[in-house]
Write a protein that holds these residues in place. Structure first.
Motif, short mmCIF file in Angstrom:
data_model
loop_
_atom_site.label_atom_id
_atom_site.label_comp_id
_atom_site.label_asym_id
_atom_site.label_seq_id
_atom_site.Cartn_x
_atom_site.Cartn_y
_atom_site.Cartn_z
N VAL A 155 0.74 7.26 8.80
CA VAL A 155 1.94 7.90 7.94
C VAL A 155 3.05 6.69 8.70
CG1 VAL A 155 3.49 9.73 7.90
CG2 VAL A 155 1.19 10.24 7.83
N MET A 156 3.61 6.12 7.40
CA MET A 156 4.77 4.99 7.77
C MET A 156 5.87 5.92 7.45
SD MET A 156 5.31 1.29 6.45
CE MET A 156 4.45 0.55 7.71
N GLN A 157 7.14 5.70 8.19
CA GLN A 157 8.28 6.07 7.71
C GLN A 157 9.39 4.98 7.79
OE1 GLN A 157 10.45 8.51 10.76
NE2 GLN A 157 10.72 10.08 9.13
N ASP A 158 10.29 5.04 6.66
CA ASP A 158 11.34 4.00 6.71
C ASP A 158 12.59 4.79 6.85
OD1 ASP A 158 11.82 5.44 4.19
OD2 ASP A 158 11.46 3.63 3.05
N GLU A 159 13.73 4.41 6.15
CA GLU A 159 15.13 5.11 6.41
C GLU A 159 15.21 6.19 5.45
OE1 GLU A 159 15.75 1.52 3.83
OE2 GLU A 159 14.59 1.74 5.53
N THR A 160 14.35 6.17 4.65
CA THR A 160 14.54 7.20 3.32
C THR A 160 13.61 8.56 3.39
OG1 THR A 160 13.30 6.24 1.86
CG2 THR A 160 15.52 5.84 2.07
N GLY A 161 12.24 8.31 4.25
CA GLY A 161 11.39 9.12 4.15
C GLY A 161 10.12 8.60 4.74
N TYR A 162 9.15 9.35 4.75
CA TYR A 162 7.83 8.87 4.71
C TYR A 162 6.65 9.16 3.96
CZ TYR A 162 6.83 13.98 5.78
OH TYR A 162 6.51 15.05 5.54
N ILE A 163 5.53 8.21 4.17
CA ILE A 163 4.34 8.11 3.11
C ILE A 163 3.04 8.05 3.92
CG2 ILE A 163 4.70 5.74 2.73
CD1 ILE A 163 4.05 6.55 -0.21
N VAL A 164 2.12 8.53 3.18
CA VAL A 164 0.79 8.45 3.83
C VAL A 164 0.14 6.92 3.41
CG1 VAL A 164 -1.52 9.20 3.75
CG2 VAL A 164 0.06 10.86 3.87
N LEU A 165 -0.45 6.20 4.48
CA LEU A 165 -0.93 4.82 4.06
C LEU A 165 -2.54 5.25 3.87
CD1 LEU A 165 0.77 2.58 6.45
CD2 LEU A 165 1.40 3.08 4.16
N ASP A 166 -3.02 5.13 2.68
CA ASP A 166 -4.44 5.64 2.56
C ASP A 166 -5.43 4.14 3.01
OD1 ASP A 166 -6.98 6.59 1.70
OD2 ASP A 166 -6.39 6.39 -0.47
N TYR A 167 -5.95 4.36 4.03
CA TYR A 167 -6.85 3.28 4.53
C TYR A 167 -8.26 3.40 3.93
CZ TYR A 167 -9.27 0.48 7.90
OH TYR A 167 -10.07 -0.82 8.33
#
Length: 545
Positions: A452-464
């Motif tokens: 799970v990666m988070q930037d300054e606006t939210g977070y998102i799942v990285l599907d490996y």
């Protein structure tokens, strides 16, 4: 609350499904009567109900804590809510992961467990945390453990009746004429089995609405669960800036009574953000659920309603209680998205359609030649198989060219991606996202390979993804946790199905480490190899002749 509970169910379903499959094969092989299959199905369900909680505690890294030591405010709310509903306070577990989520499990309200992630404690404000916990308490109060277990019995029993009826009918047909009655029983059982699966899923979605309603009643503010859903389901929660990170790290260390630098860093990044969830953010996040036709089809096979529909139901509950909702979705749909849906549907089934076209060509041009008769265009079964393989791989190549456009120059934020409507499991947006790894796709699961990666606006799942499942397992077991807390940029394809995620192609971290998914190049190789093999099988007989 959404993703973690669903995946917990999947883990248990795979485990007991394996046992069920082996048992079914044995029963069919020995010609057991259907009634024995029914008892076997009931035994499997009972075993899952009995051992399920123990298995979940075994495979998840759950730390059992005193609620007051985790969050005094949450502990007070938990105590008062349980007392008001005359249930014991559930045992509270914490998973050290920045991916915000919560779920409950157990046998009955008296031995229920409530599990939250550290990300949930940090991303949500106090009222939102209470709303999520109240939702989980709703499952406990409503005895959903038992309700869904009993409901799950029906598809299993119908499946066993179908399998054993078909086996018995086959044996009877070999011995004597007749057996039509059993064949009809098997057919009806199979149709009922398929329908019952969707009914159970529908029931699960109804229970989620019921738990949402309970949360709104207990907290007195359904809006708080709405904003929590936007943060948890859509990833619309920002990281704090500047010196706030150090403060959050110290709060986390005091709350749990331990200091784990890696966990502390993840918790620091997973703060609730100062601005909260705005109406614009909520509206942007809800558009895909309410406008994209794919959302309808995904929900049919889901245990949870679409988040946007849950938010709308909470809005109606707020109005019914004589209050004014803080947010109301009123955006007008600018266009129809059914044309994109039709194209997506065609692309999804394109390899199968091309394969069917190959079958038809073979039937038209070689019905006699394959049986050894006159000479035609398709002279042998090998040529026919080659044609089908070639056309299938051509369709596969077109599908992948559409779904995996290979340009990652578009720099995007999580918030901008969540607002995209024209995206699906097959229609992607190639892009690059910069941020920090805050956790894993399935918090607490020791072999969870997704990040799970988070930037300054939210977070998102990285599907490996990797070509072999063992590669994903080893990455999740030995590598994934070490990446938590590191920053960098991830390149891949943004999709929704219905969960927003980034199918990872490559991730470059600031310390120089590179994480690469080889699923794309290996699959491309298989596509080209299949095309070459199909062409060889198709033309080789002509050359040899």
């Amino acid at each position: 609350m959404v993703n973690l509970f669903l995946r917990s169910v999947i883990v248990l379903a795979l485990l007991f499904g394996l046992l069920f499959a082996i048992g079914t094969v044995v029963l069919v092989a020995v010609g057991a009567p259907p009634i024995l299959g029914v008892f076997f199905a009931l035994a499997i369900v009972f075993l899952q109900y009995l051992l399920g909680p123990w298995i979940l505690q075994l495979i998840y890294r759950i730390e059992w804590r005193d609620p007051a030591a985790v969050d005094p405010g949450l502990a007070q709310f938990l105590s008062s809510a349980c007392a008001a509903n005359k249930i014991p306070v559930p045992r509270l577990g914490v998973i050290q992961d920045g991916n915000p989520n919560a779920f409950t499990f157990g046998h009955y309200p008296g031995d229920a467990r409530l599990v939250v992630t550290t990300g949930l404690l940090e991303l949500l404000d106090a009222d939102e945390r209470n709303a999520v916990v109240a939702h989980e308490l709703g499952h406990i109060v409503h005895w959903d453990f038992v309700v869904m277990t009993v409901a799950g019995v029906v598809p299993l029993v119908l499946y066993m009746i179908w399998r054993l009826s078909a086996s018995a009918d086959s044996g009877r047909s070999r011995r004597r004429k007749g057996g039509g009655y059993l064949a009809m029983v098997g057919l009806v059982s199979y149709l009922a089995y398929v329908i019952s699966q969707y009914i159970v899923l529908f029931l699960s979605r109804v229970r989620e609405y019921y738990a949402d309603q309970f949360s709104g009643q207990v907290t007195g503010d359904p809006d708080k669960l709405s904003t929590a859903l936007v943060k948890v389901a859509y990833g619309m929660a920002a990281a704090p800036q500047g010196e706030k990170r150090d403060d959050t790290r110290m709060v986390a260390a005091r709350a749990f009574g331990v200091f784990d630098p890696r966990s502390a860093q993840a918790l620091a990044l997973a703060s609730a953000g100062s601005g909260g969830v705005t109406a614009e953010t909520m509206e942007s996040a809800m558009k895909w659920d309410l406008w994209n036709p794919w959302a309808i089809f995904y929900e049919l096979s889901s245990t949870h309603p679409l988040p946007a529909k849950r938010i709308r139901a909470l809005e109606k509950q707020t109005i019914a209680e004589g209050k004014t909702p803080h947010f109301s979705f009123r955006a007008e749909q600018p266009e129809s998205y059914w044309d994109e849906f039709a194209v997506d549907l065609l692309i999804t089934y394109l390899p199968g359609l091309f394969a069917l076209f190959g079958v038809i060509i073979g039937l038209v041009f070689s019905p006699v030649a394959i049986l050894g008769g006159e000479q035609t265009l398709i002279r042998t079964p090998v040529m026919w198989g080659g044609l089908i393989l070639l056309l299938t791989c051509v369709g596969w190549w077109i599908q992948r060219a559409f779904s995996h456009r290979h340009s990652f120059n578009d720099q995007r934020t999580v918030k901008s991606l969540i607002g995209e409507v024209k995206v699906s499991g097959v229609r992607s947006i190639p892009c690059t996202v910069k941020g920090t790894i805050i956790g894993r796709g399935i918090p607490g699961l020791f072999y969870s390979e997704d990040l799970v990666m988070q930037d300054e606006t939210g977070y998102i799942v990285l599907d490996y993804r990797q070509p072999l499942g063992i590669m994903e397992f080893l990455f999740g077991w030995m590598k994934a946790q070490k990446l938590v807390g590191l920053s960098g940029q991830a390149m891949g394809w943004y999709r929704r199905s219905p969960r927003p995620y980034l199918e990872l192609r490559q991730m470059v971290l600031n310390d120089g480490e590179v994480v690469t998914s080889y699923n794309y190049p290996v699959t491309q190789f298989l596509v080209y190899a299949g095309m070459v093999l199909g062409l060889v099988l198709l033309v080789a007989p002509l050359v040899v002749r």
